[in-house]
Motif scaffolding. Structure first.
Motif, PDB file in Angstrom:
ATOM      1  N   ARG A 175       0.833  -1.201   0.000  1.00  0.00           N
ATOM      2  CA  ARG A 175       0.000   0.000   0.000  1.00  0.00           C
ATOM      3  C   ARG A 175       0.876   1.264   0.000  1.00  0.00           C
ATOM      4  O   ARG A 175       0.531   2.264  -0.611  1.00  0.00           O
ATOM      5  N   TYR A 176       2.050   1.187   0.663  1.00  0.00           N
ATOM      6  CA  TYR A 176       2.961   2.328   0.665  1.00  0.00           C
ATOM      7  C   TYR A 176       3.506   2.567  -0.753  1.00  0.00           C
ATOM      8  O   TYR A 176       3.585   3.711  -1.205  1.00  0.00           O
ATOM      9  N   ILE A 177       3.841   1.508  -1.442  1.00  0.00           N
ATOM     10  CA  ILE A 177       4.340   1.635  -2.826  1.00  0.00           C
ATOM     11  C   ILE A 177       3.274   2.287  -3.710  1.00  0.00           C
ATOM     12  O   ILE A 177       3.580   3.148  -4.535  1.00  0.00           O
ATOM     13  N   LEU A 178       2.004   1.921  -3.500  1.00  0.00           N
ATOM     14  CA  LEU A 178       0.904   2.560  -4.242  1.00  0.00           C
ATOM     15  C   LEU A 178       0.815   4.048  -3.910  1.00  0.00           C
ATOM     16  O   LEU A 178       0.607   4.872  -4.800  1.00  0.00           O
ATOM     17  N   LEU A 179       0.971   4.380  -2.635  1.00  0.00           N
ATOM     18  CA  LEU A 179       0.934   5.785  -2.225  1.00  0.00           C
ATOM     19  C   LEU A 179       2.090   6.564  -2.862  1.00  0.00           C
ATOM     20  O   LEU A 179       1.918   7.715  -3.266  1.00  0.00           O
ATOM     21  N   LEU A 180       3.240   5.923  -2.976  1.00  0.00           N
ATOM     22  CA  LEU A 180       4.401   6.573  -3.602  1.00  0.00           C
ATOM     23  C   LEU A 180       4.126   6.959  -5.054  1.00  0.00           C
ATOM     24  O   LEU A 180       4.716   7.905  -5.576  1.00  0.00           O
ATOM     25  N   GLN A 227       5.144  12.020   8.060  1.00  0.00           N
ATOM     26  CA  GLN A 227       5.345  10.577   8.233  1.00  0.00           C
ATOM     27  C   GLN A 227       4.272   9.941   9.111  1.00  0.00           C
ATOM     28  O   GLN A 227       3.804   8.841   8.835  1.00  0.00           O
ATOM     29  N   HIS A 228       3.852  10.655  10.161  1.00  0.00           N
ATOM     30  CA  HIS A 228       2.828  10.069  11.031  1.00  0.00           C
ATOM     31  C   HIS A 228       1.475   9.960  10.335  1.00  0.00           C
ATOM     32  O   HIS A 228       0.688   9.070  10.635  1.00  0.00           O
ATOM     33  N   HIS A 229       1.193  10.855   9.353  1.00  0.00           N
ATOM     34  CA  HIS A 229      -0.043  10.737   8.568  1.00  0.00           C
ATOM     35  C   HIS A 229       0.018   9.492   7.693  1.00  0.00           C
ATOM     36  O   HIS A 229      -0.956   8.738   7.592  1.00  0.00           O
ATOM     37  N   ILE A 230       1.160   9.270   7.067  1.00  0.00           N
ATOM     38  CA  ILE A 230       1.326   8.105   6.188  1.00  0.00           C
ATOM     39  C   ILE A 230       1.216   6.820   7.001  1.00  0.00           C
ATOM     40  O   ILE A 230       0.502   5.884   6.608  1.00  0.00           O
ATOM     41  N   ALA A 231       1.909   6.761   8.123  1.00  0.00           N
ATOM     42  CA  ALA A 231       1.865   5.559   8.967  1.00  0.00           C
ATOM     43  C   ALA A 231       0.427   5.280   9.413  1.00  0.00           C
ATOM     44  O   ALA A 231      -0.047   4.136   9.335  1.00  0.00           O
ATOM     45  N   SER A 232      -0.268   6.304   9.832  1.00  0.00           N
ATOM     46  CA  SER A 232      -1.660   6.156  10.263  1.00  0.00           C
ATOM     47  C   SER A 232      -2.529   5.634   9.122  1.00  0.00           C
ATOM     48  O   SER A 232      -3.330   4.723   9.296  1.00  0.00           O
ATOM     49  N   TYR A 233      -2.355   6.209   7.947  1.00  0.00           N
ATOM     50  CA  TYR A 233      -3.114   5.798   6.762  1.00  0.00           C
ATOM     51  C   TYR A 233      -2.864   4.321   6.431  1.00  0.00           C
ATOM     52  O   TYR A 233      -3.779   3.593   6.052  1.00  0.00           O
ATOM     53  N   LEU A 234      -1.620   3.882   6.621  1.00  0.00           N
ATOM     54  CA  LEU A 234      -1.256   2.492   6.324  1.00  0.00           C
ATOM     55  C   LEU A 234      -1.610   1.538   7.465  1.00  0.00           C
ATOM     56  O   LEU A 234      -1.548   0.324   7.303  1.00  0.00           O
ATOM     57  N   PRO A 250       5.031   4.677  12.998  1.00  0.00           N
ATOM     58  CA  PRO A 250       6.094   5.379  12.266  1.00  0.00           C
ATOM     59  C   PRO A 250       7.383   4.547  12.180  1.00  0.00           C
ATOM     60  O   PRO A 250       8.093   4.606  11.173  1.00  0.00           O
ATOM     61  N   THR A 251       7.672   3.746  13.209  1.00  0.00           N
ATOM     62  CA  THR A 251       8.867   2.892  13.185  1.00  0.00           C
ATOM     63  C   THR A 251       8.746   1.833  12.085  1.00  0.00           C
ATOM     64  O   THR A 251       9.701   1.594  11.337  1.00  0.00           O
ATOM     65  N   GLN A 252       7.571   1.237  11.975  1.00  0.00           N
ATOM     66  CA  GLN A 252       7.342   0.251  10.917  1.00  0.00           C
ATOM     67  C   GLN A 252       7.459   0.913   9.537  1.00  0.00           C
ATOM     68  O   GLN A 252       8.003   0.315   8.608  1.00  0.00           O
ATOM     69  N   LEU A 253       6.975   2.134   9.419  1.00  0.00           N
ATOM     70  CA  LEU A 253       7.085   2.866   8.160  1.00  0.00           C
ATOM     71  C   LEU A 253       8.555   3.094   7.812  1.00  0.00           C
ATOM     72  O   LEU A 253       8.959   2.914   6.658  1.00  0.00           O
ATOM     73  N   SER A 254       9.358   3.448   8.796  1.00  0.00           N
ATOM     74  CA  SER A 254      10.799   3.651   8.553  1.00  0.00           C
ATOM     75  C   SER A 254      11.441   2.372   8.013  1.00  0.00           C
ATOM     76  O   SER A 254      12.263   2.420   7.098  1.00  0.00           O
ATOM     77  N   ARG A 255      11.076   1.224   8.586  1.00  0.00           N
ATOM     78  CA  ARG A 255      11.617  -0.060   8.105  1.00  0.00           C
ATOM     79  C   ARG A 255      11.222  -0.323   6.658  1.00  0.00           C
ATOM     80  O   ARG A 255      12.045  -0.759   5.857  1.00  0.00           O
ATOM     81  N   ILE A 256       9.960  -0.051   6.337  1.00  0.00           N
ATOM     82  CA  ILE A 256       9.482  -0.255   4.960  1.00  0.00           C
ATOM     83  C   ILE A 256      10.254   0.643   4.007  1.00  0.00           C
ATOM     84  O   ILE A 256      10.695   0.204   2.942  1.00  0.00           O
ATOM     85  N   LYS A 257      10.461   1.895   4.382  1.00  0.00           N
ATOM     86  CA  LYS A 257      11.207   2.821   3.521  1.00  0.00           C
ATOM     87  C   LYS A 257      12.636   2.355   3.302  1.00  0.00           C
ATOM     88  O   LYS A 257      13.168   2.448   2.189  1.00  0.00           O
ATOM     89  N   LYS A 258      13.271   1.830   4.368  1.00  0.00           N
ATOM     90  CA  LYS A 258      14.642   1.309   4.234  1.00  0.00           C
ATOM     91  C   LYS A 258      14.683   0.130   3.275  1.00  0.00           C
ATOM     92  O   LYS A 258      15.581   0.016   2.450  1.00  0.00           O
ATOM     93  N   GLU A 259      13.699  -0.789   3.397  1.00  0.00           N
ATOM     94  CA  GLU A 259      13.639  -1.955   2.500  1.00  0.00           C
ATOM     95  C   GLU A 259      13.500  -1.515   1.050  1.00  0.00           C
ATOM     96  O   GLU A 259      14.163  -2.038   0.161  1.00  0.00           O
ATOM     97  N   ILE A 260      12.631  -0.536   0.792  1.00  0.00           N
ATOM     98  CA  ILE A 260      12.384  -0.072  -0.573  1.00  0.00           C
ATOM     99  C   ILE A 260      13.614   0.622  -1.148  1.00  0.00           C
ATOM    100  O   ILE A 260      13.931   0.487  -2.323  1.00  0.00           O
ATOM    101  N   ASN A 261      14.341   1.345  -0.312  1.00  0.00           N
ATOM    102  CA  ASN A 261      15.483   2.129  -0.788  1.00  0.00           C
ATOM    103  C   ASN A 261      16.797   1.361  -0.830  1.00  0.00           C
ATOM    104  O   ASN A 261      17.849   1.944  -1.064  1.00  0.00           O
ATOM    105  N   LYS A 262      16.748   0.057  -0.583  1.00  0.00           N
ATOM    106  CA  LYS A 262      17.980  -0.756  -0.625  1.00  0.00           C
ATOM    107  C   LYS A 262      18.555  -0.800  -2.014  1.00  0.00           C
ATOM    108  O   LYS A 262      17.884  -0.829  -2.997  1.00  0.00           O
TER     109      LYS A 262
END
Length: 192
Positions: free
Chosen positions: A153-158, A169-176, A180-192
């Motif tokens: 869902r984050y990739i779709l939002l991107l 960031q807290h709006h995005i995390a809430s929407y998903l 926010p910590t989980q969102l940071s992990r997802i962003k790190k995975e995507i940006n590898k």
């Protein structure tokens, strides 16, 4: 008050006659909201429909722990309302908030619904708007929430970069539906 984009958006759903356009414009007014100001508070009756001229608006509910859970965001040229509360004539379960300074066109629910009764073309606009935004657009969102991961869902939002870049960031995390910590992990995975 410049109504051109407002009327253009309405006419993309169904073209209004000159008479209907004049009647609609007469019930409209412009209002500005500051960042973090509520357009509608949960538990209140929804008395207005809004059209976003500028700014960003969020639509959220609050969970038992007091966290805001964002359902959807509205950018410029969007129509905003607590539609289910209006249809049911009940207090809204959702709050509507300005996430940026906003300028909106607002029109009263009661008067608008009276115009819908009188003007066939306005009724057709309303039907087509509801079909597109409450059936066609909403169904994939419901499927997405049920079957896709937060990462998907984050990739779709991107893909909607203009919206993504305006959200905190807290709006995005809430929407998903994640922290926010989980969102940071997802962003790190995507940006590898």
């Amino acid at each position: 008050m410049n109504n051109s984009e407002f009327l253009h958006q309405i006419n993309t759903y169904y073209p209004l006659s000159e008479e209907t356009t004049k009647a609609l414009v007469e019930i409209c007014s412009e209002e500005n909201f500051q960042k973090n100001e509520l357009l509608l508070e949960s538990g209140s009756m929804a008395r207005y429909y809004y059209f976003v001229k500028s700014g960003l608006i969020g639509y959220y509910t609050t969970d038992e722990e007091g966290n805001n859970i964002y359902k959807i965001f509205f950018e410029e040229n969007s129509f905003v309302a607590s539609t289910s509360a209006i249809i049911k004539n009940e207090p809204s379960d959702f709050s509507i908030i300005a996430l940026e300074d906003c300028s909106v066109i607002k029109y009263p629910v009661k008067t608008f619904r009276e115009l819908v009764e009188k003007h066939h073309d306005l009724a057709l606009f309303q039907i087509r708007y509801l079909e597109k935004n409450w059936v066609v657009k909403k169904e994939p969102l419901e499927v997405s929430l049920k079957f896709e991961t937060a990462k998907q869902r984050y990739i779709l939002l991107l893909e909607n970069k203009s919206l993504h870049d305006r959200l905190k960031q807290h709006h995005i995390a809430s929407y998903l539906g994640i922290t926010p910590t989980q969102l940071s992990r997802i962003k790190k995975e995507i940006n590898k």
